[in-house]
Design an enzyme around this catalytic site. Sequence first.
Site, PDB file in Angstrom:
ATOM      1  N   SER A 144       0.229 -34.585   2.947  1.00 57.76           N
ATOM      2  CA  SER A 144      -0.027 -36.000   3.249  1.00 57.76           C
ATOM      3  C   SER A 144      -1.205 -36.473   2.420  1.00 57.76           C
ATOM      4  O   SER A 144      -2.097 -35.685   2.069  1.00 57.76           O
ATOM      5  CB  SER A 144      -0.375 -36.168   4.733  1.00 57.76           C
ATOM      6  OG  SER A 144      -0.902 -37.460   4.961  1.00 57.76           O
ATOM      7  N   TYR A 157      -5.174 -33.354  11.709  1.00 62.78           N
ATOM      8  CA  TYR A 157      -4.049 -33.613  10.800  1.00 62.78           C
ATOM      9  C   TYR A 157      -4.469 -33.378   9.338  1.00 62.78           C
ATOM     10  O   TYR A 157      -3.766 -32.702   8.577  1.00 62.78           O
ATOM     11  CB  TYR A 157      -3.568 -35.051  10.996  1.00 62.78           C
ATOM     12  CG  TYR A 157      -2.324 -35.419  10.222  1.00 62.78           C
ATOM     13  CD1 TYR A 157      -1.080 -34.923  10.589  1.00 62.78           C
ATOM     14  CD2 TYR A 157      -2.400 -36.275   9.122  1.00 62.78           C
ATOM     15  CE1 TYR A 157       0.072 -35.270   9.884  1.00 62.78           C
ATOM     16  CE2 TYR A 157      -1.258 -36.629   8.411  1.00 62.78           C
ATOM     17  CZ  TYR A 157      -0.031 -36.119   8.797  1.00 62.78           C
ATOM     18  OH  TYR A 157       1.104 -36.463   8.087  1.00 62.78           O
TER      19      TYR A 157
HETATM   20  P1  NAP Z   1       8.767 -38.355  12.333  1.00 66.52           P
HETATM   21  O1  NAP Z   1       9.549 -39.577  12.080  1.00 66.52           O
HETATM   22  O2  NAP Z   1       7.872 -38.288  13.530  1.00 66.52           O
HETATM   23  O3  NAP Z   1       9.751 -37.098  12.341  1.00 66.52           O
HETATM   24  C1  NAP Z   1       9.210 -35.833  12.517  1.00 66.52           C
HETATM   25  C2  NAP Z   1      10.311 -34.809  12.384  1.00 66.52           C
HETATM   26  O4  NAP Z   1       9.714 -33.506  12.510  1.00 66.52           O
HETATM   27  C3  NAP Z   1      11.372 -34.936  13.455  1.00 66.52           C
HETATM   28  O5  NAP Z   1      12.619 -34.660  12.896  1.00 66.52           O
HETATM   29  C4  NAP Z   1      10.962 -33.850  14.461  1.00 66.52           C
HETATM   30  O6  NAP Z   1      12.072 -33.275  15.134  1.00 66.52           O
HETATM   31  C5  NAP Z   1      10.389 -32.800  13.527  1.00 66.52           C
HETATM   32  N1  NAP Z   1       9.465 -31.874  14.186  1.00 66.52           N
HETATM   33  C6  NAP Z   1       8.256 -32.112  14.688  1.00 66.52           C
HETATM   34  N2  NAP Z   1       7.711 -30.997  15.186  1.00 66.52           N
HETATM   35  C7  NAP Z   1       8.616 -30.010  14.985  1.00 66.52           C
HETATM   36  C8  NAP Z   1       8.656 -28.631  15.264  1.00 66.52           C
HETATM   37  N3  NAP Z   1       7.630 -28.023  15.875  1.00 66.52           N
HETATM   38  N4  NAP Z   1       9.751 -27.926  14.903  1.00 66.52           N
HETATM   39  C9  NAP Z   1      10.802 -28.514  14.280  1.00 66.52           C
HETATM   40  N5  NAP Z   1      10.814 -29.835  13.998  1.00 66.52           N
HETATM   41  C10 NAP Z   1       9.747 -30.570  14.351  1.00 66.52           C
HETATM   42  O7  NAP Z   1       7.795 -38.050  11.098  1.00 66.52           O
HETATM   43  P2  NAP Z   1       7.910 -38.455   9.564  1.00 66.52           P
HETATM   44  O8  NAP Z   1       7.078 -39.646   9.359  1.00 66.52           O
HETATM   45  O9  NAP Z   1       9.313 -38.459   9.113  1.00 66.52           O
HETATM   46  O10 NAP Z   1       7.114 -37.226   8.902  1.00 66.52           O
HETATM   47  C11 NAP Z   1       7.766 -36.157   8.242  1.00 66.52           C
HETATM   48  C12 NAP Z   1       6.718 -35.331   7.514  1.00 66.52           C
HETATM   49  O11 NAP Z   1       6.020 -36.145   6.580  1.00 66.52           O
HETATM   50  C13 NAP Z   1       5.637 -34.758   8.441  1.00 66.52           C
HETATM   51  O12 NAP Z   1       5.245 -33.487   7.989  1.00 66.52           O
HETATM   52  C14 NAP Z   1       4.498 -35.732   8.287  1.00 66.52           C
HETATM   53  O13 NAP Z   1       3.256 -35.143   8.604  1.00 66.52           O
HETATM   54  C15 NAP Z   1       4.630 -36.088   6.821  1.00 66.52           C
HETATM   55  N6  NAP Z   1       4.006 -37.354   6.481  1.00 66.52           N
HETATM   56  C16 NAP Z   1       4.434 -38.528   7.019  1.00 66.52           C
HETATM   57  C17 NAP Z   1       3.815 -39.703   6.644  1.00 66.52           C
HETATM   58  C18 NAP Z   1       4.227 -41.044   7.188  1.00 66.52           C
HETATM   59  O14 NAP Z   1       3.552 -42.044   6.862  1.00 66.52           O
HETATM   60  N7  NAP Z   1       5.291 -41.160   7.965  1.00 66.52           N
HETATM   61  C19 NAP Z   1       2.737 -39.696   5.747  1.00 66.52           C
HETATM   62  C20 NAP Z   1       2.334 -38.471   5.231  1.00 66.52           C
HETATM   63  C21 NAP Z   1       2.971 -37.317   5.589  1.00 66.52           C
HETATM   64  P3  NAP Z   1      12.521 -33.714  16.629  1.00 66.52           P
HETATM   65  O15 NAP Z   1      12.692 -35.184  16.621  1.00 66.52           O
HETATM   66  O16 NAP Z   1      13.775 -32.977  16.836  1.00 66.52           O
HETATM   67  O17 NAP Z   1      11.412 -33.297  17.548  1.00 66.52           O
END
Ligand code: NAP
Length: 249
Positions: A144, A157
Amino acid sequence: MNIDLSSKVALVTGGSRGIGRAICRALAGAGARVIVNYRSSREEADSLCREIAEAGGEAVSCQADVSSAEEVDSLFEFVTKEFGQLDILVNNAGVIKDTLLLSMKLADWDKVMDANLRGTFLCTRLGAEMMFRRRSGKIINMSSVSAIRSSRGQANYAASKGGVISFTRACAAELAGRGIQVNAVLPGFVETDMTKRVMSRAGKQTLERIPTGRFGQPDDISGLVVFLASPQADYITGQAIPVDGGLSI
Ligand code: NAP
C-alpha cells in the site's frame, strides 16, 4: 501488448471483493485458470466464478483464512490436487483496523499483521515451493502507499504493508535464481469496501491530496498485476510499484 496467460494457474487471496475481484477477472480474461480465495464472502466468490465461466474463462472458489497456517495448508492442498501446478500467486487479502496509536489495542495490531503480513508469508512459502519445482513463477504482493506515505491511525497497517515490501525484496533475491519473480504493488486510495468509511468521513480532503484528481478503481490495479504476472515482466523483480494517481509523489 498481447498478454497470454492461457497455460497458467493463478491463486488470488481475498479474491471475492474489491481489488482482488478485479484481479481475478483480469487474470481470467488473459486466459489464466483462477482460484478465487475468500475468507467469509462465499456468495461473492461463487458469483465471480460464474461470471468468469459465462465469459468463457475458468475459475473456482476456495475458502481459507490466510492468517491460519492450517487453513493455508488446506488451500494449497486444494490447489495441488485440483490443478497440480501454480504459476501466479497474488497475495491480495488484507484488512485495516485504523486507530490512533495511544488507543491501539494489541488485538488491533495482531489482526492487521496476521492477515496482511503473516498471511503473505504463509501463502508465499507454499506457493514458492510449488513454483520451485517448475523453476518458474510470479508472486505479486499487495502492499500500500501507506507503507511509504504515512496517515494518522495506521501504525499497524503501515507497518504490515512496509513489512510486505521488505518481505518482497528478500524473497525476490532468494528466488530469482529459480526463475521466480516477486514484486509488490502499492495502491493509493482505491474505491472498495475497505475505503468506504474513510471516504464518507474524509473523502474530500483525501481527494485533494491526489494529483490526478480522482480516486483509484480496482481495474487501475489489476492491469499492473496482469502485466507483472506475464512473461513480458520476466526481468522485473523485487520492485515496489505505486499505482496511486501520484499520491506518493
Ligand atoms: P476489501 O474490499 O475490503 O476486500 C478485502 C478482501 O480480502 C476480501 O475479499 C476479503 O475476503 C479478503 N480477506 C480479508 N482478510 C482475509 C483473510 N484473513 N483471509 C482470506 N481473505 C481475507 O479490500 P480491498 O480494498 O479490495 O483491498 C485489497 C488489498 O489491497 C488489501 O491487501 C489492501 O490492504 C490493499 N490496498 C487497498 C487499498 C484501497 O484503497 N482499497 C489501498 C492500498 C492497498 P472476505 O470478504 O471473504 O472476508
